[in-house]
Design an enzyme around this catalytic site. Structure first.
Site, mmCIF file in Angstrom:
data_model
loop_
_atom_site.group_PDB
_atom_site.id
_atom_site.type_symbol
_atom_site.label_atom_id
_atom_site.label_comp_id
_atom_site.label_asym_id
_atom_site.label_seq_id
_atom_site.Cartn_x
_atom_site.Cartn_y
_atom_site.Cartn_z
ATOM 1 N N SER A 54 0.791 -1.225 0.000
ATOM 2 C CA SER A 54 0.000 0.000 0.000
ATOM 3 C C SER A 54 0.824 1.276 0.000
ATOM 4 O O SER A 54 0.386 2.303 -0.512
ATOM 5 C CB SER A 54 -0.939 0.013 1.205
ATOM 6 N N HIS B 202 -5.152 -3.963 -2.044
ATOM 7 C CA HIS B 202 -4.838 -2.943 -3.052
ATOM 8 C C HIS B 202 -4.622 -3.550 -4.435
ATOM 9 O O HIS B 202 -4.260 -2.833 -5.370
ATOM 10 C CB HIS B 202 -3.598 -2.157 -2.620
ATOM 11 N N LYS C 113 -12.183 -0.547 -1.046
ATOM 12 C CA LYS C 113 -11.287 0.243 -1.890
ATOM 13 C C LYS C 113 -11.844 0.263 -3.316
ATOM 14 O O LYS C 113 -12.697 1.067 -3.627
ATOM 15 C CB LYS C 113 -9.862 -0.316 -1.793
#
Length: 385
Positions: free
Chosen positions: A178, A206, A236
């Site tokens: 990240s 991610h 996300k």
């Protein structure tokens, strides 16, 4: 009574490391407002820009209208909404595994999974730059943790050679890191896991929606059916909130019975699940979203490189390494004064001396916005030299 805490906060002020909360009112997926001023958000993990997508909003509304505002209890006590069942089936299909299990956050998924599958008799091999939730899960498991240098496969192999071949072993890594935006060498980690009889777990928080045609790290390396445990978030790229674990039925059934963060948590709301399910369908069926993201990643990479700023187009994460806390804050403040949110990332999130501005580009940004960010960043860096 409070002198100790006050002293700790004062020390953070002295070290330019005090964190404060700032209130922003979102306008759309890339713009926010504060004190009647508009800012361009470059610090979000909303990679596909789906938080304001009407299809995702409709999914949240549909879930709320059908099942109400809250779940009312844990899933083992109050039962499971059909939306949960549908989402978990879709996630398992998406990750090419037998089953999936939804947690309330990605943090809870990591902590709950690692602390359940590992115990004091387990040896855990963890990348030195793994996310805090992985680190905390390792600690809670009470297993023996051996950290290997970031993405250092040779060091990991050396550590694996030192332990009893019959010991229970777990290799755990972020898929996309990240704070650095680089990709774990999952293909090489997989080979080691088979050679040394270890479980392999990858955190795709991610990576989902960003690499492997959106399917994550295992898909990026063509290992979807080979990785033992794939973890990810709904909060996300999928524009909702929550986490999930995808694995074979044995692992998932075991987590349902042993993972404390799953067992003892009230389930997510129907709106959260409805939004995540809708976003997952967008990711699977609308190729233009992924296409826009990669175009923006490529464009921003080219712009930064043309200005002498290091960048790669592997992922939407652009770590702009500054160094000292005070210099990093100065760059962040300059961006903010010019209508850009680029947060200063400082220890303990990153190592001392490696403070940085972590910029992220999304599918919802346009080229004019990217140009403005890159030129403003270049000016900010020049000012601290």
């Amino acid at each position: 009574m409070y002198e100790y805490f006050k002293g700790q906060l004062d020390a953070k002020v002295q070290n330019h490391n005090l964190r404060t909360l700032k209130e922003y009112c979102p306008i759309d997926a890339v713009r926010v407002k504060r004190d009647d001023k508009e800012y361009l958000m470059m610090a979000s993990n909303n990679y596909l820009g789906l938080t304001f997508d009407t299809r995702v909003i409709d999914g949240a509304l549909k879930g709320t209208k059908q099942y109400g505002t809250g779940s009312g209890g844990s899933r083992l006590v109050s039962g499971t909404f059909p939306l949960f069942t549908e989402l978990e089936k879709e996630l398992a299909k998406f990750k090419n595994t037998e089953k999936a299990l939804v947690f309330n956050t990605g943090y809870m998924a990591n902590v709950g999974t690692i602390s359940a599958i590992a115990d004091k008799n387990t040896i855990i091999f963890s990348d030195a730059l793994n996310h805090a939730s992985i680190i905390d899960g390792c600690r809670l498991s009470r297993g023996s943790v051996k950290a290997y240098s970031h993405c250092d496969v040779d060091e990991l192999k050396y550590l694996l050679k030192q332990v009893d071949c019959n010991a229970r072993k777990l290799i755990v890594t972020d898929g996309v890191f990240s704070m650095d935006g680089d990709i774990a060498p999952l293909d090489k980690l997989y080979e080691l896991s088979r050679d040394y009889n270890a479980l392999l777990m990858v955190d795709d928080a991610h990576a989902t929606g960003t690499i492997g045609n959106g399917h994550g790290t295992a898909a990026y390396f063509n290992l979807e059916k080979e990785i033992d445990i794939q973890l990810g978030t709904l909060s996300k790229s999928l524009g909702s909130v929550g986490g999930y674990v995808a694995a074979n039925s044995t692992i998932i059934d075991y987590l349902v019975n042993t993972s404390r963060s799953f067992i003892f948590s009230t389930a997510l709301s129907p709106a959260d699940i409805g939004a995540a399910l809708a976003a997952l369908k967008v990711l699977e069926t609308d190729a233009s979203v992924l296409g826009r993201l990669q175009e923006n990643v490529n464009y921003m990479t080219d712009q930064l490189i043309s200005m002498g700023i290091d960048a790669t187009n592997e992922t939407p994460i652009f770590p702009i390494l500054i160094g000292r806390n005070e210099d990093t804050l100065a760059v962040s403040d300059y961006l903010y004064e010019n209508g850009i949110i680029g947060t200063a990332i400082r220890p303990p999130t990153v190592p001392i001396g490696e403070s940085r501005i972590r910029l992220t580009v999304t599918a919802a940004h346009n080229r004019e916005q990217i140009d403005y960010v890159c030129h403003t960043l270049h000016k900010a860096i020049q000012k601290i030299k």
